[in-house]
Design a protein around this motif. Structure first.
Motif, PDB file in Angstrom:
ATOM      1  N   CYS A 195      17.328  98.096  28.450  1.00  0.00           N
ATOM      2  CA  CYS A 195      17.346  96.688  28.816  1.00  0.00           C
ATOM      3  C   CYS A 195      16.454  96.398  30.010  1.00  0.00           C
ATOM      4  O   CYS A 195      15.932  95.299  30.149  1.00  0.00           O
ATOM      5  N   TYR A 220      20.173  87.388  27.527  1.00  0.00           N
ATOM      6  CA  TYR A 220      19.547  87.590  26.224  1.00  0.00           C
ATOM      7  C   TYR A 220      20.038  86.556  25.233  1.00  0.00           C
ATOM      8  O   TYR A 220      21.160  86.060  25.338  1.00  0.00           O
ATOM      9  N   LYS A 239      20.061  87.343  19.046  1.00  0.00           N
ATOM     10  CA  LYS A 239      19.233  88.280  18.295  1.00  0.00           C
ATOM     11  C   LYS A 239      18.824  89.456  19.160  1.00  0.00           C
ATOM     12  O   LYS A 239      18.891  90.611  18.773  1.00  0.00           O
ATOM     13  N   LYS A 240      18.423  89.120  20.373  1.00  0.00           N
ATOM     14  CA  LYS A 240      17.918  90.163  21.257  1.00  0.00           C
ATOM     15  C   LYS A 240      19.054  91.105  21.664  1.00  0.00           C
ATOM     16  O   LYS A 240      18.846  92.305  21.834  1.00  0.00           O
ATOM     17  N   VAL A 253      21.638  91.953  19.794  1.00  0.00           N
ATOM     18  CA  VAL A 253      21.852  92.887  18.682  1.00  0.00           C
ATOM     19  C   VAL A 253      20.772  93.960  18.693  1.00  0.00           C
ATOM     20  O   VAL A 253      21.049  95.164  18.570  1.00  0.00           O
ATOM     21  N   PHE A 254      19.538  93.519  18.903  1.00  0.00           N
ATOM     22  CA  PHE A 254      18.418  94.447  18.944  1.00  0.00           C
ATOM     23  C   PHE A 254      18.606  95.478  20.053  1.00  0.00           C
ATOM     24  O   PHE A 254      18.418  96.680  19.859  1.00  0.00           O
ATOM     25  N   SER A 255      19.051  94.985  21.229  1.00  0.00           N
ATOM     26  CA  SER A 255      19.223  95.910  22.347  1.00  0.00           C
ATOM     27  C   SER A 255      20.369  96.882  22.078  1.00  0.00           C
ATOM     28  O   SER A 255      20.327  98.040  22.481  1.00  0.00           O
ATOM     29  N   ILE A 262      21.205  98.046  19.114  1.00  0.00           N
ATOM     30  CA  ILE A 262      20.688  99.076  18.200  1.00  0.00           C
ATOM     31  C   ILE A 262      19.868 100.093  18.985  1.00  0.00           C
ATOM     32  O   ILE A 262      20.008 101.312  18.821  1.00  0.00           O
ATOM     33  N   LEU A 263      19.030  99.573  19.914  1.00  0.00           N
ATOM     34  CA  LEU A 263      18.223 100.480  20.737  1.00  0.00           C
ATOM     35  C   LEU A 263      19.121 101.373  21.588  1.00  0.00           C
ATOM     36  O   LEU A 263      18.819 102.541  21.827  1.00  0.00           O
TER      37      LEU A 263
END
Lengths: 500, 211
Positions: free
Chosen positions: B94, B164, B167-168, B170-172, B174-175
């Motif tokens: 992040c 965030y 969407k971001k 969720v993306f973070s 997953i990362l």
């Protein structure tokens, strides 16, 4: 301070490496059993050597590579001495009665080829059935050696032309129908009636339904019949190794353990269905768990089976030379034997039988001896307890179970048995205690439910009071009062209405 | 600005408010720096204690023999390790993705997200004494719901502290999972390396000793 914290942290990390469930190491050839979590734990010997029958000493008639033996209801023993093509008949004390070595058929001499593999004696008719493997035939004679019948390969369209008929094991039912295992036949036993007519296959070994098998089956749904016929199935049933005709008219069959065998030990009824409840049960050793022998991988190859009137059956694993005894619910009663040269160990065990005294006879083809194993006191107690337990006489089984536990606290089935006895007697707390020791979650839960119901009945007033208090706590005193006033008001109105 | 209601709450009660109002709670926390290290430590410690109690005191029929195998130091070290691996992985990614959260804020959010699970485990411990196997769905299904709730709290909290969009976030997340795997992989390699070093030294000592 910082150092102190570092030391503390180090201690915690070190302590975290300590695992209380450490596997215990112990010496090989010590008796063991499996606990409720399928871990091998030390146990007590259930069988011991009573005597070793060395037939060489009985008037100089040693066997040479004997392959099979049979014990009849009078405990007389018939040994198929394959190397010399003869049958040795012993009485119940393992003394020699007769050597059947000359066979006459229609006035001519008949010899068994070396390497005959199966023998069966039917008492009602006095017939001795010998699977003369290398002559491709079954020889039926009486105990004097007079041959009554000789059966070759039966005529049938189902028995392919190219396939050899090499009978290895034979059992015969009361109607004279023979169940014959033949080498290289993996579709079960050949059922042949008393006039040598082939009537079908019996007891084909089920294939384990793994996802690969299901995939192949699904894939074949899309192929045409022609394609299906041309491509061989990649999963073939495994050939049976041995059969046993039990006194309760079931047929036991064993086969090697491998990836495609559903269960290597089966008890078949008249139509060939397995009646053993064998889910979540394994036969033989769990490879990595054997006490003192955790490194070697053992895949059991069951080569013989024998059973008694109570449904207790013993299987022989020729890979490890061990014998495993189970009751008819597939609970492990005893493990004994093994490979070695000591008394009670075997070189090449080929066949086992039991007699009416609950002794197990093990035929060793290399030592050329019969080892007679008798039950120890511990074995007798287990047998008695299991018998009463399976009969539903839990209270009577209590005493032998405690006796078993006195000798072997690792025998988990004893705890379950005691738990069931206490449950029947209504002592649910004791039952819970013993079910927990026996690792029986479901019965523990049942005992808990019964105890809960009992407590609820006894303390109903207290429970009701608690419920009311909780309701007051949730709704508040005013809320309760409101409902109470409403209810009383409604009641009064109704009374007035009735009077008017 | 007038401060009232939950804004003046004691920091020790605040996580309970956040548990039920994650959006408001975490926003307020971020704005007025309400994240507190003692509360974070307390929550993680509470979870460790409750987890050990859970392993020991859930009744035998719903628990098996776990009670006899539980090793408190091992549970504690494992849980603390998991906590720091998750927070560290999230922090690593992040900061790269323009997240505005600090490491102690991430830790605070993670600790707050644990709170429903702590309460649920306590309820399960008590109820397991009365329920049988057949009735155990009464506790197993709510336990799943509570786990989802915790995950949701974590996600909402992260989106607030990093500022965030959904969407971001969720993306973070997953990362973050990828990061956890990477950290575990590196850790494993390090352990194996040191083990080889250890065996090397031991064998050298044996060579010198017995030759």
């Amino acid at each position: 301070m910082k150092r102190f914290i570092a030391a503390l942290l180090g201690c915690v990390i070190l302590a975290s490496l300590w695992n209380p469930a450490v596997a215990q190491a112990s010496q090989p050839d010590r008796p063991y059993t499996y606990d409720e979590e399928n871990q091998a734990v030390p146990s007590v010997n259930a069988y011991q050597v009573k005597e070793i029958v060395d037939v060489t000493s009985l008037g100089g008639v040693g066997f040479t590579s004997a392959q099979d033996l049979f014990v009849d209801a009078q405990d007389q023993v018939y040994v198929l001495d394959s190397g010399k093509g003869r049958v040795i008949w012993l009485d119940e004390n393992f003394d020699l009665v007769k050597i059947i070595d000359t066979f006459t058929w229609n006035g001519e001499a008949l010899t068994l080829a070396a390497g005959a593999k199966g023998i069966f004696y039917q008492e009602a008719t006095g017939r001795l059935y010998i699977a003369d493997t290398n002559n491709d035939r079954i020889v039926i004679c009486d105990r004097d050696g007079a041959v009554l019948q000789v059966f070759g390969k039966p005529e049938s369209a189902l028995l392919e032309e190219g396939v050899d008929y090499k009978p290895t094991k034979i059992i015969v039912n009361n109607l004279g129908t023979m169940y014959i295992l033949s080498q290289n036949v993996n579709t079960g036993a050949l059922r042949i009636d008393k006039d040598n007519n082939f009537t079908g296959f019996y007891g084909i070994n089920a294939i384990k339904e793994t996802w690969e098998v299901k995939m192949e089956f699904m894939w074949r749904q899309f192929l045409t019949d022609e394609q299906n016929r041309q491509s061989e199935y990649s999963f073939q049933p495994t050939a049976l190794n041995n059969l046993y005709w039990s006194d309760d008219r079931f047929i036991y069959a064993v086969s090697p353990t491998n990836d495609t065998v559903e269960t290597p030990v089966v008890k078949l009824n008249a139509v060939g269905d397995n009646v053993l409840e064998a889910d979540e049960v394994f036969f033989g050793d769990l490879a990595a768990n054997e006490v003192g022998n955790s490194e070697t991988e053992v895949v059991p190859v069951f080569s013989d089976i024998t059973a008694d009137q109570e449904g207790v059956f013993t299987v022989l694993d020729s890979a490890s030379g061990k014998l495993y005894q189970y009751d008819d619910s597939c609970n492990l009663l005893a493990v004994f034997g093994g490979l070695g040269t000591q008394r009670g160990l075997f070189d090449l065990p080929v066949a086992i039988e039991n007699n009416s005294r609950n002794e197990i006879l093990v035929l060793d083809s290399k030592k050329n001896t019969i080892t007679v194993m008798e039950q120890t006191y511990y074995g007798q107690m287990i047998r008695e307890a299991i018998f009463l337990h399976n009969d539903g006489r839990y209270e009577e089984a209590l005493e032998p179970w405690f006796e078993v536990l006195r000798m072997n606290a690792n025998y988990y089935i004893a705890y379950i048995g005691i738990g069931k006895a206490y449950m029947n007697m209504g002592d649910y707390e004791q039952a819970q205690y013993y079910f927990k020791l026996g690792g029986d979650e479901e019965n523990y839960s049942e005992a808990k439910a019964k105890l809960r119901a009992e407590n609820l009945k006894e303390n109903f007033a207290a429970v009701a009071a608690v419920v009311v208090l909780v309701m007051i706590f949730i709704m508040g005193y005013d809320g309760i009062k409101k409902y109470a006033v409403l209810a009383v008001g409604a009641l009064k109105k109704r009374r007035k209405g009735e009077k008017v | 600005m007038k401060r009232s209601g939950f804004q003046t709450m004691s920091p020790y009660v605040y996580p309970f408010y956040t548990m039920l109002h994650p959006k408001d709670g975490f926003q307020e926390m971020k704005m007025n720096h309400k994240d507190s290290v003692p509360v974070t430590i307390l929550l993680v410690a509470a979870y460790i204690v409750v987890d050990i109690l859970y392993r020991i005191f859930v009744d035998f029929d719903l628990n098996g023999y776990n009670a006899e195998k539980v090793s408190a130091p091992r549970v504690a070290v494992t849980l603390v390790a998991v906590f720091f691996i998750v927070t560290a992985a999230n922090w690593c990614f992040c900061t790269l993705l323009d997240g505005k959260g600090k490491f102690r804020e991430i830790c605070y959010v993670a600790a707050c997200a644990i709170l429903p699970m702590i309460l649920m485990n306590l309820i399960v411990i008590i109820l397991s004494r009365f329920l049988t196997i057949d009735e155990s769905v009464i506790i197993t299904y709510p336990a799943i719901v509570v786990k989802c709730w915790s995950l949701l709290l974590f996600a909402v909290g992260l989106s607030e502290i990093h500022d965030y969009s959904g969407k971001k976030t969720v993306f973070s997340l997953i990362l973050t999972v990828v990061g956890i795997v990477a950290i575990l992989f590196l850790g494993m390699i390090t352990v194996m390396l040191f083990r080889q070093l250890y065996y090397f030294i031991v064998s050298v000592i044996f060579e010198i000793k017995y030759s």
